[in-house]
Design a protein around this motif. Structure first.
Motif, PDB file in Angstrom:
ATOM      1  N   GLY A   1      -6.464   3.050 -10.302  1.00 32.59           N
ATOM      2  CA  GLY A   1      -5.443   3.712 -11.107  1.00 32.59           C
ATOM      3  C   GLY A   1      -4.300   2.778 -11.475  1.00 32.59           C
ATOM      4  N   GLY A   2      -4.337   1.536 -11.019  1.00 33.88           N
ATOM      5  CA  GLY A   2      -3.320   0.550 -11.397  1.00 33.88           C
ATOM      6  C   GLY A   2      -2.002   0.670 -10.630  1.00 33.88           C
ATOM      7  N   PHE A   3      -2.001   1.442  -9.540  1.00 36.56           N
ATOM      8  CA  PHE A   3      -0.716   1.682  -8.872  1.00 36.56           C
ATOM      9  C   PHE A   3      -0.222   0.469  -8.072  1.00 36.56           C
ATOM     10  N   TYR A   4      -1.139  -0.365  -7.601  1.00 40.01           N
ATOM     11  CA  TYR A   4      -0.713  -1.584  -6.907  1.00 40.01           C
ATOM     12  C   TYR A   4      -0.083  -2.590  -7.871  1.00 40.01           C
TER      13      TYR A   4
ATOM     14  N   THR B   1      -8.594   7.074  -1.307  1.00 43.67           N
ATOM     15  CA  THR B   1      -7.186   6.774  -1.593  1.00 43.67           C
ATOM     16  C   THR B   1      -7.045   5.327  -2.057  1.00 43.67           C
ATOM     17  N   GLU B   2      -7.701   4.427  -1.343  1.00 40.29           N
ATOM     18  CA  GLU B   2      -7.589   3.001  -1.712  1.00 40.29           C
ATOM     19  C   GLU B   2      -8.172   2.762  -3.108  1.00 40.29           C
ATOM     20  N   GLN B   3      -9.309   3.386  -3.380  1.00 41.23           N
ATOM     21  CA  GLN B   3      -9.906   3.217  -4.712  1.00 41.23           C
ATOM     22  C   GLN B   3      -8.973   3.754  -5.793  1.00 41.23           C
TER      23      GLN B   3
ATOM     24  N   LEU C   1     -11.965   0.055   2.273  1.00 40.02           N
ATOM     25  CA  LEU C   1     -13.038   0.240   1.283  1.00 40.02           C
ATOM     26  C   LEU C   1     -14.425   0.229   1.926  1.00 40.02           C
ATOM     27  N   LEU C   2     -14.539  -0.464   3.062  1.00 40.98           N
ATOM     28  CA  LEU C   2     -15.836  -0.522   3.746  1.00 40.98           C
ATOM     29  C   LEU C   2     -15.827   0.388   4.962  1.00 40.98           C
ATOM     30  N   PRO C   3     -16.997   0.996   5.255  1.00 41.42           N
ATOM     31  CA  PRO C   3     -17.032   1.894   6.420  1.00 41.42           C
ATOM     32  C   PRO C   3     -16.685   1.142   7.698  1.00 41.42           C
TER      33      PRO C   3
ATOM     34  N   ARG D   1       0.824  -1.204   0.000  1.00 34.85           N
ATOM     35  CA  ARG D   1       0.000   0.000   0.000  1.00 34.85           C
ATOM     36  C   ARG D   1       0.865   1.263   0.000  1.00 34.85           C
ATOM     37  N   GLN D   2       1.906   1.275   0.812  1.00 38.29           N
ATOM     38  CA  GLN D   2       2.695   2.499   0.913  1.00 38.29           C
ATOM     39  C   GLN D   2       3.506   2.733  -0.364  1.00 38.29           C
TER      40      GLN D   2
END
Ligand code: 5MY
Ligand code: ATP
Length: 552
Positions: free
Chosen positions: A444-447, A437-439, A384-386, A298-299
């Motif tokens: 955005g394909g960054f992972y 941010t997670e979305q 992603l979930l509350p 993630r980072q």
């Protein structure tokens, strides 16, 4: 328990602790005698806060008094978490938040009886200490005439000052080795910061952070500022040195308040040769909601996104930043393991074996291991979930704390490693940001990106993540971040074009389109250019584990 309601006290505790003091709570005041007596008697004695009353008296509401007692009671219980014993058996599903668990999951010593609460208060920090013998009262009172000496550091939310007590103060010892940490004003109008803000932060610290991190947390206690007149002095100091402050903090000031925090001073002792290394360990495990095909944690994914958005020479390139998965991880691939990533300011000393050994000790420190275990045990779902319970909020706090490592000059002495900055993150205010941010990282394909493509040039993403260097070579579509120029009028509107879904259409490539300043990007990514033709480079950036689009 709902995150929003967690700080409300059990009613019986409020009533019991108030009634233990009879009418003394009604005055809700303490006076100057108490200020000067604070060092002689227990300054954490809430009865004293309440008993004396005269013209000069300082008001502490009975509700606040009850909260202080409850905090003292909480601190007096040795509530260590059992995160390190947490195993996957206790969470056999990862796809819904565990709502049933009560918080915090702590191992408790036999509980104090309610009539012991006053004793706990009277004893100040004796039964809440962190084992290093430092005196830790629950509440201190800043003597009138205390002055700021220097600004030690500031962030968006707080500023930290070294302070000096008036000459001859009898309570000097109580403030020894401590810094004053105060909240910045929330708005331009400089509305005062409420007592509730400070009490809530301290409740969060005592109830939610200390049980997890214990002595690994920078100690923090409440301090009453009222009548010390210090806030105006702090603001005058900030104003005088405004031009020396980071541009983004210039013009921000301290909010008027009756409270502040005293925090353990982690700075080196000037002349003894010790040094302080400060970094954020961030997300020590992959995000639970990261895509399956992620080759980046993630980072590292976040750092990649941030760099590609603003690729100027001042932006730190992700491969120079620490990969959190490499911290405290004996299995981390050696290609990513350089401990200098937590201390880029020391990178000129790469060949210095002593410095290398010191930094190695820091990144493998048991406290970081512990932080990782707590992060793991507190969130199995991701952002992603509350959130449905406070564990997730605590996890997010532990994913954003600062690590202070105080390295003595003598190698035989222990490195003192502590975590700080545990401000409560209000999920109502922060959840959209966390989820967004997670979305962004996923959509955005960054992972997952294998390549950054600008025009005809292919670049390896400038990241150096543990996950890129472990596991099997990826098969399947090459994932491409296709960068288009945002300096032209046509493309200027957004730096991230949400395409709905990335394009794939049997080309062997999954393409995510983004915009950026391409000239700056070409320049910044030059060392990462894919070798074409001829001899294969053995550069670390020619990563054989990464998918080659030519195979696609
Ligand atoms: O979202 P992240 O991971 O970038 O973390 C933010 C931090 O950015 P960083 O990447 O560490 O520079 C960010 O740090 P800076 O302000 O950039 O120093 C804040 O700590 C932010 O938390 P809050 O809004 O102050 O509660 C942090 O936000 P959250 O931890 O609440 O997400
Ligand atoms: N206990 C401490 N000992 C030494 N220095 C400290 C201590 N606490 C904070 N500092 C310094 O002050 C700076 C700002 O402090 P702090 O992290 O509390 O601010 P913040 O506003 O909460 O930060 P952020 O913007 O990350 O939320 C830190 O980066 C650090 O340099």
């Amino acid at each position: 328990m709902k995150a929003q309601t967690f700080l409300q006290l059990p009613p019986q505790l409020v009533e019991d602790s108030a009634s233990n003091n009879g009418s003394s709570v009604a005055g809700d005041c303490f006076d100057d005698d108490f200020l000067s007596d604070a060092g002689r008697e227990s300054p954490s004695n809430a009865d004293s806060l309440a008993e004396d009353s005269d013209d000069e008296a300082v008001a502490v509401s009975s509700a606040d008094m009850a909260r202080l007692r409850a905090m003292s009671y909480d601190r007096s219980r040795d509530r260590r978490c059992d995160c390190d014993e947490d195993d996957d058996n206790s969470h056999n599903t990862n796809d819904s938040r565990d709502q049933s668990r009560t918080r915090p999951r702590t191992r408790q010593r036999p509980q104090l009886r309610i009539q012991d609460v006053d004793l706990a208060l009277d004893m100040g920090g004796d039964n809440g200490g962190d084992g290093d013998g430092a005196y830790q009262p629950l509440v201190s009172i800043l003597p009138r005439g205390t002055k700021p000496v220097r600004l030690v550091g500031e962030g968006a939310a707080n500023a930290v000052f070294e302070i000096k007590l008036p000459p001859g103060s009898r309570v000097g010892a109580q403030f020894q080795g401590k810094l004053l940490r105060v909240a910045k004003a929330p708005s331009l109008g400089r509305a005062p910061t409420s007592s509730d803000y400070y009490l809530r932060q301290q409740e969060f610290f005592i109830r939610e952070i200390q049980p997890h991190l214990g002595e690994h947390a920078v100690s923090q206690e409440l301090v009453v500022l009222h009548k010390s007149g210090i806030v105006d002095d702090l603001n005058a100091m900030l104003r005088d040195m405004n031009h020396q402050r980071k541009p983004k903090f210039q013009g921000s000031f301290i909010g008027h308040a009756s409270w502040g925090f005293l925090v353990e001073d982690m700075r080196p002792n000037g002349d003894d040769g010790s040094i302080l290394i400060e970094f954020k360990p961030k997300w020590l495990l992959q995000s639970p909601s990261a895509p399956k095909g992620a080759i980046r944690c993630r980072q590292c994914a976040l750092e990649l996104r941030n760099y590609l958005r603003t690729p100027g020479s001042k932006s730190p390139r992700p491969e120079r930043r620490p990969c959190p998965i490499a911290l405290a991880n004996p299995d981390c691939p050696q290609q990513v393991a350089s401990p200098f990533r937590i201390a880029p300011q020391l990178s000129a000393l790469q060949d210095d074996a002593r410095v290398q050994a010191i930094l190695d000790k820091i990144i493998h420190h048991k406290a970081i291991q512990k932080l990782r275990e707590c992060q793991k045990s507190l969130d199995h779902v991701g952002p992603l979930l509350p959130p449905t319970n406070l564990d997730f909020v605590v996890a997010m706090t532990l994913r954003d704390c600062t690590c202070f490592a105080l390295v003595p000059s003598n190698d035989d002495e222990e490195i003192k490693l502590r975590f700080g900055d545990f401000d409560f993150k209000d999920p109502e205010k922060k959840f959209n940001h966390w989820r967004g941010t997670e979305q962004d990282l996923i959509e955005g394909g960054f992972y997952t990106a294998d390549w950054v493509v600008c025009g005809d040039s292919y670049y390896h993403p400038p990241s150096l993540c543990s996950l890129e260097w472990s596991g099997k070579p990826r098969t399947g579509d090459a994932v491409i971040l296709l960068m288009e120029d945002n300096t032209t009028k046509h493309n200027k509107l957004s730096s991230y074009q949400k395409n709905g879904s990335p394009s794939s259409a049997k080309t062997g490539k999954t393409v995510y389109r983004h915009t950026a300043d391409l000239a700056a990007l070409h320049k910044g990514l030059e060392p990462f250019k894919r070798e074409t033709g001829g001899v294969q480079s053995d550069s670390i950036y020619n990563n054989p584990l990464r998918c080659d689009p030519r195979r696609g």
